[in-house]
Enzyme design. Sequence first.
Site, PDB file in Angstrom:
ATOM      1  N   SER A 120       0.822  -1.219   0.000  1.00 40.55           N
ATOM      2  CA  SER A 120       0.000   0.000   0.000  1.00 40.55           C
ATOM      3  C   SER A 120       0.848   1.258   0.000  1.00 40.55           C
ATOM      4  O   SER A 120       1.665   1.447   0.906  1.00 40.55           O
ATOM      5  CB  SER A 120      -0.826   0.083   1.291  1.00 40.55           C
ATOM      6  OG  SER A 120      -1.534  -1.074   1.502  1.00 40.55           O
TER       7      SER A 120
ATOM      8  N   HIS B 243      -4.220   0.945  -4.259  1.00 39.60           N
ATOM      9  CA  HIS B 243      -3.612  -0.236  -4.874  1.00 39.60           C
ATOM     10  C   HIS B 243      -3.842  -0.135  -6.372  1.00 39.60           C
ATOM     11  O   HIS B 243      -4.982  -0.119  -6.820  1.00 39.60           O
ATOM     12  CB  HIS B 243      -4.246  -1.522  -4.345  1.00 39.60           C
ATOM     13  CG  HIS B 243      -3.971  -1.756  -2.892  1.00 39.60           C
ATOM     14  ND1 HIS B 243      -3.070  -2.682  -2.445  1.00 39.60           N
ATOM     15  CD2 HIS B 243      -4.464  -1.159  -1.803  1.00 39.60           C
ATOM     16  CE1 HIS B 243      -3.022  -2.648  -1.132  1.00 39.60           C
ATOM     17  NE2 HIS B 243      -3.855  -1.730  -0.711  1.00 39.60           N
TER      18      HIS B 243
ATOM     19  N   HIS C  23      -5.343  -9.059  -1.108  1.00 38.19           N
ATOM     20  CA  HIS C  23      -5.439  -9.271   0.337  1.00 38.19           C
ATOM     21  C   HIS C  23      -6.560 -10.248   0.668  1.00 38.19           C
ATOM     22  O   HIS C  23      -7.620 -10.226   0.050  1.00 38.19           O
ATOM     23  CB  HIS C  23      -5.721  -7.940   1.042  1.00 38.19           C
ATOM     24  CG  HIS C  23      -4.614  -6.940   0.936  1.00 38.19           C
ATOM     25  ND1 HIS C  23      -4.564  -6.007  -0.071  1.00 38.19           N
ATOM     26  CD2 HIS C  23      -3.524  -6.732   1.715  1.00 38.19           C
ATOM     27  CE1 HIS C  23      -3.480  -5.267   0.094  1.00 38.19           C
ATOM     28  NE2 HIS C  23      -2.827  -5.676   1.156  1.00 38.19           N
TER      29      HIS C  23
ATOM     30  N   TYR D 263      -8.411 -10.038   3.195  1.00 34.57           N
ATOM     31  CA  TYR D 263      -9.605  -9.311   3.685  1.00 34.57           C
ATOM     32  C   TYR D 263     -10.515  -8.829   2.562  1.00 34.57           C
ATOM     33  O   TYR D 263     -11.654  -8.465   2.798  1.00 34.57           O
ATOM     34  CB  TYR D 263      -9.214  -8.132   4.596  1.00 34.57           C
ATOM     35  CG  TYR D 263      -8.419  -7.031   3.941  1.00 34.57           C
ATOM     36  CD1 TYR D 263      -8.995  -6.134   3.046  1.00 34.57           C
ATOM     37  CD2 TYR D 263      -7.068  -6.885   4.220  1.00 34.57           C
ATOM     38  CE1 TYR D 263      -8.253  -5.130   2.440  1.00 34.57           C
ATOM     39  CE2 TYR D 263      -6.317  -5.885   3.636  1.00 34.57           C
ATOM     40  CZ  TYR D 263      -6.918  -5.006   2.743  1.00 34.57           C
ATOM     41  OH  TYR D 263      -6.178  -4.032   2.146  1.00 34.57           O
ATOM     42  N   GLU D 264      -9.988  -8.819   1.333  1.00 27.74           N
ATOM     43  CA  GLU D 264     -10.841  -8.417   0.209  1.00 27.74           C
ATOM     44  C   GLU D 264     -11.827  -9.532  -0.159  1.00 27.74           C
ATOM     45  O   GLU D 264     -12.717  -9.304  -0.975  1.00 27.74           O
ATOM     46  CB  GLU D 264      -9.977  -8.069  -1.005  1.00 27.74           C
ATOM     47  CG  GLU D 264      -9.146  -6.812  -0.793  1.00 27.74           C
ATOM     48  CD  GLU D 264      -8.208  -6.527  -1.954  1.00 27.74           C
ATOM     49  OE1 GLU D 264      -8.640  -5.887  -2.925  1.00 27.74           O
ATOM     50  OE2 GLU D 264      -7.045  -6.968  -1.898  1.00 27.74           O
TER      51      GLU D 264
ATOM     52  N   MET E 209      -1.546  -6.903   7.265  1.00 28.60           N
ATOM     53  CA  MET E 209      -2.589  -7.793   6.740  1.00 28.60           C
ATOM     54  C   MET E 209      -2.151  -8.522   5.466  1.00 28.60           C
ATOM     55  O   MET E 209      -2.993  -8.904   4.650  1.00 28.60           O
ATOM     56  CB  MET E 209      -3.847  -6.967   6.447  1.00 28.60           C
ATOM     57  CG  MET E 209      -4.312  -6.132   7.632  1.00 28.60           C
ATOM     58  SD  MET E 209      -5.618  -4.999   7.165  1.00 28.60           S
ATOM     59  CE  MET E 209      -5.653  -3.938   8.618  1.00 28.60           C
TER      60      MET E 209
ATOM     61  N   ASN F 186       2.315   3.579  11.246  1.00 34.81           N
ATOM     62  CA  ASN F 186       1.638   4.067  12.456  1.00 34.81           C
ATOM     63  C   ASN F 186       2.120   3.233  13.624  1.00 34.81           C
ATOM     64  O   ASN F 186       2.569   2.104  13.435  1.00 34.81           O
ATOM     65  CB  ASN F 186       0.113   3.909  12.316  1.00 34.81           C
ATOM     66  CG  ASN F 186      -0.276   2.471  12.042  1.00 34.81           C
ATOM     67  OD1 ASN F 186      -0.105   1.965  10.928  1.00 34.81           O
ATOM     68  ND2 ASN F 186      -0.780   1.784  13.053  1.00 34.81           N
TER      69      ASN F 186
ATOM     70  N   HIS G  93      -6.677   5.682   7.862  1.00 34.65           N
ATOM     71  CA  HIS G  93      -6.103   5.122   6.631  1.00 34.65           C
ATOM     72  C   HIS G  93      -5.241   6.173   5.927  1.00 34.65           C
ATOM     73  O   HIS G  93      -4.203   5.853   5.348  1.00 34.65           O
ATOM     74  CB  HIS G  93      -7.226   4.619   5.717  1.00 34.65           C
ATOM     75  CG  HIS G  93      -6.737   3.865   4.517  1.00 34.65           C
ATOM     76  ND1 HIS G  93      -6.027   2.683   4.618  1.00 34.65           N
ATOM     77  CD2 HIS G  93      -6.831   4.129   3.193  1.00 34.65           C
ATOM     78  CE1 HIS G  93      -5.719   2.252   3.401  1.00 34.65           C
ATOM     79  NE2 HIS G  93      -6.192   3.116   2.525  1.00 34.65           N
TER      80      HIS G  93
HETATM   81  N1  HPA Z   1      -2.388  -2.976  11.945  1.00 33.77           N
HETATM   82  C1  HPA Z   1      -2.593  -3.824  10.926  1.00 33.77           C
HETATM   83  N2  HPA Z   1      -2.263  -3.530   9.673  1.00 33.77           N
HETATM   84  C2  HPA Z   1      -1.700  -2.336   9.422  1.00 33.77           C
HETATM   85  C3  HPA Z   1      -1.462  -1.404  10.448  1.00 33.77           C
HETATM   86  C4  HPA Z   1      -1.830  -1.756  11.775  1.00 33.77           C
HETATM   87  O1  HPA Z   1      -1.646  -0.975  12.744  1.00 33.77           O
HETATM   88  N3  HPA Z   1      -0.887  -0.316   9.860  1.00 33.77           N
HETATM   89  C5  HPA Z   1      -0.781  -0.580   8.536  1.00 33.77           C
HETATM   90  N4  HPA Z   1      -1.277  -1.795   8.260  1.00 33.77           N
END
Ligand code: HPA
Length: 270
Positions: free
Chosen positions: A27, A58, A80, A82-83, A208, A232, A245
């Site tokens: 990403s 993406h 991913h 999760y998609e 992820m 982060n 995000h």
């Molecule tokens: N957690 C999970 N996936 C992520 C994070 C996070 O804090 N930051 C970027 N992708």
Amino acid sequence: MEKIKETAAYLKEKTGFTPETGIILGSGLGGLVKSIDVQHSFDYSDIPNFPVSTVEGHDGKLIFGFLEGKKVVAMQGRFHYYEGYSMQQVVFPIRVMKILGITHLFLSNAAGGLNPSFSAGDLMIIKDHINMFPDNPLIGKNMDELGTRFPEMGEAFSRELIEKAKKIAEKNNIKYHTGVYVGSSGPTLETPAEYRMFRILGADSTGMSTVPEVIAARHMGLTCFGISVITNMAVFDEGEIGTSHDEVQNAAGEAQPKMTLIFRELIKNI
Ligand code: HPA
């Protein structure tokens, strides 16, 4: 297996290219493509049997070209779990790249920092991973043509490449960490209790992706190298404010030139 071969044959016929290294750009980390002397580029939607990426940020392109004179194939954007893709779909492109000829796989991801000594915008060279996905891409009948039933995971990430990467970072005054990446399904970011749990389990970054791809790559005997871009910091305390995000995308943008340099220099010397 038939689909993997069909897709590889299609790409081979269209490009006549035998890449040595595969690269997966996470990403907001697609900038490495600017360093590639692009020979062929495909939208995922134009490649037979390829899933199509849906998340904002993406790009969804498969790029063939030269990086530092080496033949590479790069995925700008990945699939991913999760998609809603199955693990088989998530790792499909890795298997196709292997059939096309790659011996090495470079992976990048945007990740949350669990190690308190990290800051947003830092790089972490991945030395190992923990699979916390509720799944594994190798579940089901083993594809014997690709690899063994019980692949050994003692060196998921190449120690030799990690050592070389550290030297490159030091020579170029790039701050880096090494650590363990934990992958889980998402799409929710972690609760404070979950961040704490991952830290207790021994992880330094969390995201992820990456884990399924590395499992499939090691099954096929590919040498892997990975970097987490810390976008982060984990929120360990229920009182703290979490991450958006947008923040993830901004930190990825700032850190990517450093990651790009390490990838380029390493690939040059393979
Ligand atoms: N957690 C999970 N996936 C992520 C994070 C996070 O804090 N930051 C970027 N992708």
